[in-house]
Design a protein around this motif. Structure first.
Motif, PDB file in Angstrom:
ATOM      1  N   PHE A  93       0.764  -1.369   0.040  1.00 10.38           N
ATOM      2  CA  PHE A  93       0.025  -0.080  -0.126  1.00 10.38           C
ATOM      3  C   PHE A  93       0.780   1.162  -0.094  1.00 10.38           C
ATOM      4  N   LYS A  94       1.887   1.335   0.781  1.00 11.66           N
ATOM      5  CA  LYS A  94       3.017   2.211   0.787  1.00 11.66           C
ATOM      6  C   LYS A  94       3.513   2.755  -0.453  1.00 11.66           C
ATOM      7  N   GLU A  95       4.026   1.467  -1.013  1.00 15.91           N
ATOM      8  CA  GLU A  95       4.904   1.598  -2.213  1.00 15.91           C
ATOM      9  C   GLU A  95       3.779   2.195  -3.321  1.00 15.91           C
ATOM     10  N   GLN A  96       2.445   1.691  -3.314  1.00 11.79           N
ATOM     11  CA  GLN A  96       1.511   2.041  -4.380  1.00 11.79           C
ATOM     12  C   GLN A  96       1.432   3.918  -4.403  1.00 11.79           C
ATOM     13  N   LYS A  97       1.334   4.085  -2.920  1.00 13.65           N
ATOM     14  CA  LYS A  97       1.045   5.670  -2.728  1.00 13.65           C
ATOM     15  C   LYS A  97       2.367   6.199  -2.986  1.00 13.65           C
ATOM     16  N   LYS A  98       3.356   5.924  -2.902  1.00 15.24           N
ATOM     17  CA  LYS A  98       4.528   6.514  -3.420  1.00 15.24           C
ATOM     18  C   LYS A  98       4.677   6.651  -4.816  1.00 15.24           C
ATOM     19  N   SER A  99       4.214   5.410  -5.522  1.00 12.61           N
ATOM     20  CA  SER A  99       4.280   5.453  -7.025  1.00 12.61           C
ATOM     21  C   SER A  99       3.292   6.491  -7.475  1.00 12.61           C
ATOM     22  N   ILE A 100       2.216   6.486  -7.076  1.00 14.70           N
ATOM     23  CA  ILE A 100       1.054   7.605  -7.223  1.00 14.70           C
ATOM     24  C   ILE A 100       1.750   9.207  -7.238  1.00 14.70           C
ATOM     25  N   PHE A 101       2.372   9.251  -5.964  1.00 12.81           N
ATOM     26  CA  PHE A 101       2.905  10.487  -5.800  1.00 12.81           C
ATOM     27  C   PHE A 101       4.097  10.848  -6.989  1.00 12.81           C
ATOM     28  N   LYS A 102       4.875  10.038  -7.326  1.00 12.01           N
ATOM     29  CA  LYS A 102       5.896   9.978  -8.099  1.00 12.01           C
ATOM     30  C   LYS A 102       5.254  10.500  -9.467  1.00 12.01           C
ATOM     31  N   THR A 103       4.214   9.674  -9.884  1.00 12.44           N
ATOM     32  CA  THR A 103       3.769   9.993 -11.154  1.00 12.44           C
ATOM     33  C   THR A 103       3.007  11.409 -11.366  1.00 12.44           C
ATOM     34  N   LYS A 104       2.236  11.870 -10.145  1.00 11.68           N
ATOM     35  CA  LYS A 104       1.659  13.116  -9.815  1.00 11.68           C
ATOM     36  C   LYS A 104       2.755  14.167 -10.118  1.00 11.68           C
ATOM     37  N   TYR A 105       4.071  14.033  -9.501  1.00 14.10           N
ATOM     38  CA  TYR A 105       4.934  14.819  -9.348  1.00 14.10           C
ATOM     39  C   TYR A 105       5.551  15.185 -10.664  1.00 14.10           C
ATOM     40  N   TRP A 106       5.655  14.026 -11.521  1.00 14.56           N
ATOM     41  CA  TRP A 106       6.472  14.277 -12.865  1.00 14.56           C
ATOM     42  C   TRP A 106       5.522  14.945 -13.741  1.00 14.56           C
ATOM     43  N   LEU A 107       3.972  14.807 -13.433  1.00 14.03           N
ATOM     44  CA  LEU A 107       3.105  15.589 -14.387  1.00 14.03           C
ATOM     45  C   LEU A 107       3.289  16.935 -14.163  1.00 14.03           C
ATOM     46  N   ALA A 108       3.238  17.365 -12.881  1.00  9.45           N
ATOM     47  CA  ALA A 108       3.393  18.493 -12.347  1.00  9.45           C
ATOM     48  C   ALA A 108       4.652  19.230 -13.022  1.00  9.45           C
ATOM     49  N   ILE A 109       5.769  18.610 -12.847  1.00 11.65           N
ATOM     50  CA  ILE A 109       7.052  19.194 -13.365  1.00 11.65           C
ATOM     51  C   ILE A 109       6.905  19.481 -14.857  1.00 11.65           C
ATOM     52  N   ALA A 110       6.178  18.451 -15.796  1.00 13.82           N
ATOM     53  CA  ALA A 110       5.946  18.602 -17.155  1.00 13.82           C
ATOM     54  C   ALA A 110       4.992  19.719 -17.386  1.00 13.82           C
ATOM     55  N   ALA A 111       4.097  19.667 -16.604  1.00 13.07           N
ATOM     56  CA  ALA A 111       2.991  20.978 -16.943  1.00 13.07           C
ATOM     57  C   ALA A 111       3.768  22.250 -16.513  1.00 13.07           C
ATOM     58  N   CYS A 112       4.724  22.393 -15.460  1.00  9.64           N
ATOM     59  CA  CYS A 112       5.285  23.744 -15.280  1.00  9.64           C
ATOM     60  C   CYS A 112       6.247  24.073 -16.398  1.00  9.64           C
ATOM     61  N   PHE A 113       7.111  23.234 -16.909  1.00  4.50           N
ATOM     62  CA  PHE A 113       7.793  22.918 -17.981  1.00  4.50           C
ATOM     63  C   PHE A 113       7.010  23.342 -19.099  1.00  4.50           C
ATOM     64  N   PHE A 114       6.019  23.051 -19.420  1.00  7.58           N
ATOM     65  CA  PHE A 114       5.188  23.608 -20.780  1.00  7.58           C
ATOM     66  C   PHE A 114       4.559  24.955 -20.394  1.00  7.58           C
ATOM     67  N   LEU A 115       4.382  25.399 -19.333  1.00  4.12           N
ATOM     68  CA  LEU A 115       3.877  26.712 -18.887  1.00  4.12           C
ATOM     69  C   LEU A 115       5.033  27.606 -19.043  1.00  4.12           C
ATOM     70  N   THR A 116       6.036  27.136 -18.580  1.00  2.00           N
ATOM     71  CA  THR A 116       7.221  28.175 -18.679  1.00  2.00           C
ATOM     72  C   THR A 116       7.631  28.263 -20.306  1.00  2.00           C
ATOM     73  N   ALA A 117       7.519  27.270 -20.972  1.00  2.00           N
ATOM     74  CA  ALA A 117       8.015  27.311 -22.503  1.00  2.00           C
ATOM     75  C   ALA A 117       6.940  28.224 -23.045  1.00  2.00           C
ATOM     76  N   GLY A 118       5.687  28.423 -22.636  1.00  2.77           N
ATOM     77  CA  GLY A 118       4.648  29.160 -23.233  1.00  2.77           C
ATOM     78  C   GLY A 118       4.931  30.548 -23.022  1.00  2.77           C
ATOM     79  N   PHE A 119       5.197  30.817 -21.738  1.00  7.29           N
ATOM     80  CA  PHE A 119       5.601  31.854 -21.271  1.00  7.29           C
ATOM     81  C   PHE A 119       6.795  32.555 -22.080  1.00  7.29           C
ATOM     82  N   ALA A 120       7.973  31.835 -22.374  1.00  8.81           N
ATOM     83  CA  ALA A 120       9.066  32.239 -23.125  1.00  8.81           C
ATOM     84  C   ALA A 120       8.658  32.473 -24.570  1.00  8.81           C
ATOM     85  N   ILE A 121       7.682  31.823 -25.106  1.00  6.66           N
ATOM     86  CA  ILE A 121       7.358  32.033 -26.515  1.00  6.66           C
ATOM     87  C   ILE A 121       6.749  33.498 -26.580  1.00  6.66           C
ATOM     88  N   VAL A 122       5.869  33.589 -25.558  1.00 11.92           N
ATOM     89  CA  VAL A 122       5.054  34.862 -25.701  1.00 11.92           C
ATOM     90  C   VAL A 122       6.071  36.157 -25.320  1.00 11.92           C
TER      91      VAL A 122
END
Length: 130
Positions: A93-122
């Motif tokens: 259960f703990k490993e599953q929750k860690k895996s869920i957190f890791k996935t959400k973390y990398w999705l947040a990092i990727a979203a931040c990257f694309f937001l930053t890229a969009g601002f850079a383009i503007v």
């Protein structure tokens, strides 16, 4: 026969803290993903409908694309976990929750990257325009 010693107060405190940290981090990353989704949707809307900011179509398409990808990534991050939750094995259960957190973390990092890229383009477009 294996003999152990009772956990000290500090050991119990640290164990409880580590368990609470994982729960709190999951709540925090979900809140961050919701905020990223809101920001991405707002900026995407402004980029599409407000004509005076981005006048060049190439820059506009690039900016809209990056903001849209950030929106989609943050949306996928806030979708609840769809698989069966393991409840009969605490370690799994703990490993599953860690895996869920890791996935959400990398999705947040990727979203931040694309937001930053969009601002850079503007910003590049605004500098190029003046």
């Amino acid at each position: 026969m294996i003999q152990g010693r009772p956990a000290s107060d500090e050991d119990e405190y640290l164990n409880e803290w580590s368990l609470n940290s994982l729960k709190e981090n999951l709540t925090l990353i979900n809140d961050i993903l919701r905020q990223l989704m809101t920001i991405s949707a707002a900026i995407l809307g402004v980029s599409i409908f407000y004509e005076k900011i981005i006048t060049n179509n190439s820059f506009k398409i690039a900016a809209i694309s990056t903001f849209f990808v950030a929106l989609i990534l943050s949306f996928f991050g806030i979708i609840p976990y769809g698989s069966k939750i393991i409840t009969n094995d605490p370690v799994a259960f703990k490993e599953q929750k860690k895996s869920i957190f890791k996935t959400k973390y990398w999705l947040a990092i990727a979203a931040c990257f694309f937001l930053t890229a969009g601002f850079a383009i503007v910003i590049v477009h605004l500098i190029d325009r003046f």
